[in-house]
Design an enzyme around this catalytic site. Structure first.
Site, PDB file in Angstrom:
ATOM      1  CB  SER A  49      36.463  18.870  72.688  1.00  0.00           C
ATOM      2  OG  SER A  49      36.822  18.344  74.009  1.00  0.00           O
ATOM      3  N   GLY A  50      38.508  21.735  74.614  1.00  0.00           N
ATOM      4  CA  GLY A  50      37.383  23.105  75.523  1.00  0.00           C
ATOM      5  C   GLY A  50      37.216  23.867  74.999  1.00  0.00           C
TER       6      GLY A  50
ATOM      7  CE  LYS B 191      43.520  14.074  78.728  1.00  0.00           C
ATOM      8  NZ  LYS B 191      44.796  13.896  79.521  1.00  0.00           N
TER       9      LYS B 191
ATOM     10  CB  ALA C 165      35.980  28.372  83.551  1.00  0.00           C
TER      11      ALA C 165
ATOM     12  N   GLY D  42      34.395  31.752  86.876  1.00  0.00           N
ATOM     13  CA  GLY D  42      34.544  33.230  87.753  1.00  0.00           C
ATOM     14  C   GLY D  42      34.321  34.649  86.248  1.00  0.00           C
TER      15      GLY D  42
ATOM     16  CD  GLU E 282      37.084  36.799  88.594  1.00  0.00           C
ATOM     17  OE1 GLU E 282      38.306  36.643  88.130  1.00  0.00           O
ATOM     18  OE2 GLU E 282      35.961  35.578  88.710  1.00  0.00           O
TER      19      GLU E 282
ATOM     20  CG  ASP F 128      47.477  15.212  77.533  1.00  0.00           C
ATOM     21  OD1 ASP F 128      48.081  14.813  78.345  1.00  0.00           O
ATOM     22  OD2 ASP F 128      46.515  14.876  77.194  1.00  0.00           O
TER      23      ASP F 128
ATOM     24  CG  HIS G  11      42.442  30.494  93.255  1.00  0.00           C
ATOM     25  ND1 HIS G  11      41.162  30.307  93.843  1.00  0.00           N
ATOM     26  CD2 HIS G  11      41.364  30.661  92.064  1.00  0.00           C
ATOM     27  CE1 HIS G  11      40.073  31.221  93.822  1.00  0.00           C
ATOM     28  NE2 HIS G  11      40.609  31.486  92.685  1.00  0.00           N
TER      29      HIS G  11
ATOM     30  NE  ARG H 242      43.586  33.921  91.151  1.00  0.00           N
ATOM     31  CZ  ARG H 242      42.472  33.564  90.127  1.00  0.00           C
ATOM     32  NH1 ARG H 242      43.051  32.788  89.499  1.00  0.00           N
ATOM     33  NH2 ARG H 242      41.274  33.599  89.818  1.00  0.00           N
TER      34      ARG H 242
ATOM     35  CG  HIS I 195      43.591  28.389  89.243  1.00  0.00           C
ATOM     36  ND1 HIS I 195      42.607  27.743  89.343  1.00  0.00           N
ATOM     37  CD2 HIS I 195      43.203  29.853  88.761  1.00  0.00           C
ATOM     38  CE1 HIS I 195      41.174  28.278  89.049  1.00  0.00           C
ATOM     39  NE2 HIS I 195      41.656  29.562  88.471  1.00  0.00           N
TER      40      HIS I 195
ATOM     41  NE  ARG J 185      44.930  32.827  84.673  1.00  0.00           N
ATOM     42  CZ  ARG J 185      43.927  32.468  85.033  1.00  0.00           C
ATOM     43  NH1 ARG J 185      42.910  33.317  84.618  1.00  0.00           N
ATOM     44  NH2 ARG J 185      43.700  31.705  86.710  1.00  0.00           N
TER      45      ARG J 185
ATOM     46  CG  LEU K  99      36.779  31.537  80.368  1.00  0.00           C
ATOM     47  CD1 LEU K  99      36.093  31.595  81.167  1.00  0.00           C
ATOM     48  CD2 LEU K  99      37.346  29.908  79.585  1.00  0.00           C
TER      49      LEU K  99
HETATM   50  C1  SIN Z   1      37.726  31.851  89.978  1.00  0.00           C
HETATM   51  O1  SIN Z   1      37.050  32.059  89.921  1.00  0.00           O
HETATM   52  O2  SIN Z   1      38.232  32.611  90.379  1.00  0.00           O
HETATM   53  C2  SIN Z   1      38.395  31.987  88.978  1.00  0.00           C
HETATM   54  C3  SIN Z   1      38.850  32.433  87.472  1.00  0.00           C
HETATM   55  C4  SIN Z   1      39.718  32.235  86.944  1.00  0.00           C
HETATM   56  O3  SIN Z   1      41.536  31.856  87.762  1.00  0.00           O
HETATM   57  O4  SIN Z   1      41.223  33.887  85.924  1.00  0.00           O
END
Ligand code: SIN
Length: 514
Positions: free
Chosen positions: A12-13, A35, A46, A48, A113, A208, A229, A275, A336, A371, A377
């Site tokens: 349920s995200g 769950k 989240a 960012g 970012e 899971d 991260h 990153r 992360h 990533r 998202l």
């Molecule tokens: C963050 O806000 O630093 C994380 C953003 C992400 O993981 O895409």
């Protein structure tokens, strides 16, 4: 079977809710199980935002290039094109579903970012984008006639040959088991950050879906690539809390504990380097200074700006006596994001008939070995939308192709040396031996330990044992894959093979022998 649904969605995200809402719009009979409570998901955390090339100075090509560059040679270019091109339409969906992105003078604000060459991060409630999305979609899902079962998890997928036909689920409140039939199942269970003792992920992120799919015989790919991260709050006895990369996007600088700004020595983009580079450089500085943290300095901004742009980070740091407008923030790397997962094509299909995967649990290939920030998202809504289009369309789509060029392995389980597993042991083992920096020796040790622990794990009728089992499977896949990959690429750094090796420009895929 208790009942049969057109679609069973697990999780349920943003992935599960968006998928279920889209399916309901198509008139489907949808069961969503989760769950925890409906709002308990990684999405909520989240900070960012969601990347989309919608700014006047931006372009789809630039977003594609940044995504491919970050992924260190393993990005699936076709999937990445679908990702960046579809962004505006899917952002419109989210707005239609009630998500209010931050605006100024009516225009959506765009943050920057690391490793993005333009400001392109849409955010909400300042640094609480995930919370805004989770609350908007969960209330819509509850209003739209989707059957929702909370505190329920899938114990096993039901198969008829190669076809997934349903799931055995367990109520974590009553302990009752029920079989549900479903024409199609979408796994949207999120990542496996809880493999590690230090993680920005909430407790529900126990891998899971990967474990369920692996045990059912689906292909699992890229599990050696966990993203660490660089900046999680590091205070003794405080929970690991993400300090968003968006702070560095707004000019925050990193200093070691001797007061030296170090990132310019490691990369031309300094604090806005990819990153994996910021995380590894930070680890090196921590080792050099024999300290457990470095310091992030955002004091160039005044308190009004910081309270408006980063309200949650401001408040949380203040709870620990850190006024981010005056004080440097102690930070350290933390696990992360799980780049690997259930291998899918660009229509969400897995290698098993009727089984689909969406979001962090899936491996669509768009992230490659590393990533790009805030692409996750976006990936979720892009590929969830295509999954629903595929499931509810009569057209012929290109079917899932089984692995041909990649390396195919399966886990075996034989030795039993008497160590009974528990969650903390596994998490510490993963952090110490399959962490930000790995070696053949550390991985060999982890593989042996995990194989042994896994042979003792039992799938019982309680949430804890099911989650432990999942973490053991995910950890074993990650440790084995990292052991096999004798090179360094993206988020996977082998101190004994520090260079990238073109012979390894391929994926490691696991498939359980049933
Ligand atoms: C963050 O806000 O630093 C994380 C953003 C992400 O993981 O895409």
């Amino acid at each position: 079977m208790q009942s049969t649904y057109d679609l069973l969605v697990v999780g349920s995200g943003i992935a599960g809710l968006y998928t279920a809402i889209r399916a309901k719009e198509k008139g489907a009979n949808v069961l969503l199980i989760t769950k925890g409570g409906i709002e308990e998901a990684t999405t909520k955390w989240a900070q960012g935002g969601i990347a989309a090339a919608v700014g006047a100075s931006d372009s789809i090509e630039s977003h594609l290039k940044d995504t491919v560059d970050a992924g260190a040679g393993l990005v699936d270019i076709d999937a990445a094109k679908i990702l960046v091109e579809g962004a505006p339409e899917r952002i419109d969906d989210l707005i239609r579903y009630g998500v209010r992105f931050d605006r100024s003078d009516g225009f959506i604000q765009l943050g920057r970012e690391a490793a993005h060459s333009a400001p392109r991060i849409l955010h909400a409630r300042g640094d609480q984008t995930g919370l805004e999305i989770e609350l908007s979609l969960s209330s819509l899902a509850q209003e739209s006639g989707i059957t929702i079962l909370e505190h329920t998890l899938v114990r096993e997928l039901q198969l008829n040959g190669q076809d997934v036909v349903g799931a055995e689920v367990l109520s974590t409140k009553s302990g009752n088991k029920t079989l549900y039939g479903a024409s199609k199942i979408v796994l949207a269970t999120g990542g496996a950050g809880q493999m590690y003792s230090v993680t920005t992920n909430p407790e529900v992120s126990t891998g899971d879906g990967v474990a369920l799919a692996y045990m059912a015989g689906a292909e699992i790919m890229d599990m050696e690539f966990t993203q660490f991260h660089p900046t999680a709050l590091c205070i003794k006895n405080a929970p690991t809390f993400l300090i968003s990369e968006a702070l560095r996007g707004e000019g925050a600088l990193l200093f070691n504990s001797n007061g030296k700004r170090y990132m310019p020595e490691y990369h031309s983009r300094a604090e806005l380097a990819p990153r994996d580079i910021v995380s590894r450089s930070t680890l090196m500085e921590m080792k050099d200074t024999a300290d457990d943290h470095v310091l992030l300095d955002v004091t160039s901004h005044n308190v009004e700006f910081l309270q408006a742009r980063f309200p949650n980070i401001y408040k949380t740091c203040m709870e620990y006596g850190i006024d981010i407008s005056k004080d440097r923030i102690p930070v350290a790397p933390a696990a992360h994001y799980t780049m690997g997962g259930i291998r899918t094509n660009t229509w969400g299909e897995t290698s098993l008939n009727n089984l689909f995967a969406v979001g962090e649990v899936a491996c669509t290939g768009v992230h490659g070995a590393n990533r790009l920030a805030s692409n996750s998202l976006l990936e979720t809504v892009i590929f969830a939308s295509r999954t629903i289009e595929h499931i509810f369309s009569d057209q012929n789509f290109e079917n899932f192709k089984n692995t041909v060029d990649d390396e195919l392995y399966s886990l075996d389980s034989n030795s039993r040396t008497g160590k009974i597993p528990n969650m903390e042991t596994v998490q510490e083992l993963m952090w110490d031996y399959v962490g930000l920096e790995r070696t053949g020796d550390s991985l060999d040790y982890a593989v042996k330990q995990l194989t042994d622990l896994r042979s003792y794990a039992e799938l019982r009728n309680d949430r804890k044992s099911i989650e432990l089992n999942a973490i053991l499977i995910c950890g074993s896949l990650a440790a084995h894959a990292a052991y096999y990959r004798r090179e360094s690429r993206g988020a996977h750094y082998r101190a004994d093979y520090p260079e990238i090796d073109e012979n390894w420009q391929k994926h490691i895929v696991f498939k359980h022998k049933i």
